[in-house]
Write an enzyme that holds these catalytic residues in place. Structure first.
Site, PDB file in Angstrom:
ATOM      1  CB  SER A  70       6.210   5.331  33.773  1.00  0.00           C
ATOM      2  OG  SER A  70       7.183   4.681  34.558  1.00  0.00           O
ATOM      3  CD  GLN A  71       5.732   9.013  27.197  1.00  0.00           C
ATOM      4  OE1 GLN A  71       6.946   8.853  27.324  1.00  0.00           O
ATOM      5  NE2 GLN A  71       5.149   9.222  26.049  1.00  0.00           N
TER       6      GLN A  71
END
Ligand code: SAH
Length: 221
Positions: A70-71
Site C-alpha cells: 500500500s501507499q
C-alpha cells in the site's frame, strides 16, 4: 524480490524517510506515533532493490503474486484511524509485504495478520527484518473467516477491498473496538471506520475514497 541480509539502511534512506514524513504531515497525518513508526521502518527492505530510491515516494508498488504494498499515505491513514494503544490486539487481513503489519508492531500492538496467497505467505517467512517483531504473528488463511480462536481483538484492519462489510470479522471485535475496512468494488472503495460501542452497537463512518486490490474468498496455494 530479494530479502538479503546485506541490505543496509543508511543516511540516504533515513533522509528520504524524513522527507516522506513531511509529505504525510502535509496530507493530514498528525499522529506522532504513526509518523515515528514510519520513520523507523526501512520501507526499502520490503521492495525489490531496484526500487530503493522510489521506495520513499508516496505511492503503491507491485510485490509478488500480483499484489501491492500500500501507499505510505494509505498505511498512515488507516493506522491513524485505528487509534492504537500499546498492547492492543490487532487483526490484519492481507499481510502482503508485511509493511503495514510491521508499522502496527512497531507501535507496540500485538499483531495477528492473515494472507491468502501461499506464495506471499512463504516469501515473507524468509524476511529477516520480521525477527525484530516477536509481537507479530502471521497466518496463512482466508481473511473473511478471521481468527476466531484468537478473538476478540481490540482493532481490525483490512488492507484489501471488501465487497461488503465482512460481518464475521465484526463478531471478532471487542466492545469498544475499531475496524478500518475499505468497502466497494474494483471501481473504488470507501474507507469505513466501524466502531463497536460497549453495548455492542455498530457505528459507521465514511472517510473517503480509496483503491485497493480486491479481497478474495478462500486460500490460494
Ligand atoms: N498490508 C499489505 C497490503 C497488501 S495488498 C502491505 O502492507 O503490503 C492486499 C493483500 O491482501 C494481498 O496480499 C492479498 O493477497 C491479500 N488478500 C486478499 N484477500 C484476502 C483474504 N480473503 N484473506 C487474506 N488475505 C487476502
Amino acid at each position: 524480490m530479494l530479502h538479503s541480509k546485506l541490505r543496509e539502511d543508511n543516511y540516504l534512506h533515513k533522509g528520504l524517510r524524513r522527507q516522506l514524513i513531511q509529505i504525510l504531515i502535509k496530507k493530514g497525518i498528525n499522529n506522532e506515533k504513526v509518523l515515528a513508526a514510519i520513520e523507523n521502518i526501512p520501507r526499502h527492505f520490503f521492495l525489490d532493490p531496484a526500487f530503493e530510491r522510489i521506495a520513499y515516494e508516496d505511492r503503491a508498488f507491485p510485490i509478488a503474486a500480483n499484489q501491492t504494498i500500500s501507499q505510505p499515505f494509505t498505511v498512515a491513514f488507516q493506522t491513524q484511524l485505528l487509534e492504537l494503544k500499546k498492547f492492543d490486539k490487532v487483526l490484519e487481513i492481507g499481510t502482503g509485504s508485511a509493511y503495514q503489519a510491521c508499522v502496527l508492531a512497531e507501535m507496540g500492538a500485538t499483531v495477528f495478520t492473515i494472507e491468502r496467497q501461499k506464495e506471499l505467505y512463504d516469501f515473507v517467512g524468509h524476511f529477516f527484518f520480521l525477527k525484530n517483531y516477536p509481537n507479530l504473528k502471521r497466518f496463512y488463511g482466508d481473511g473473511f473467516v478471521g481468527l476466531p480462536t484468537f478473538a476478540p481483538f481490540n482493532k481490525i484492519i483490512v488492507t484489501a477491498a471488501a465487497p461488503k462489510i465482512p460481518e464475521q470479522l465484526l463478531t471478532q471485535l471487542k466492545p469498544g473496538g475499531i475496524a478500518v475496512i475499505p468497502v466497494g468494488n474494483d471501481q473504488g472503495q470507501k474507507m469505513l471506520r466501524i466502531t463497536k460501542n460497549m453495548e455492542g452497537e455498530i457505528l459507521e463512518e465514511d472517510l473517503g475514497d480509496f483503491l485497493f486490490v480486491p479481497m478474495l474468498t478462500g486460500k490460494n496455494k
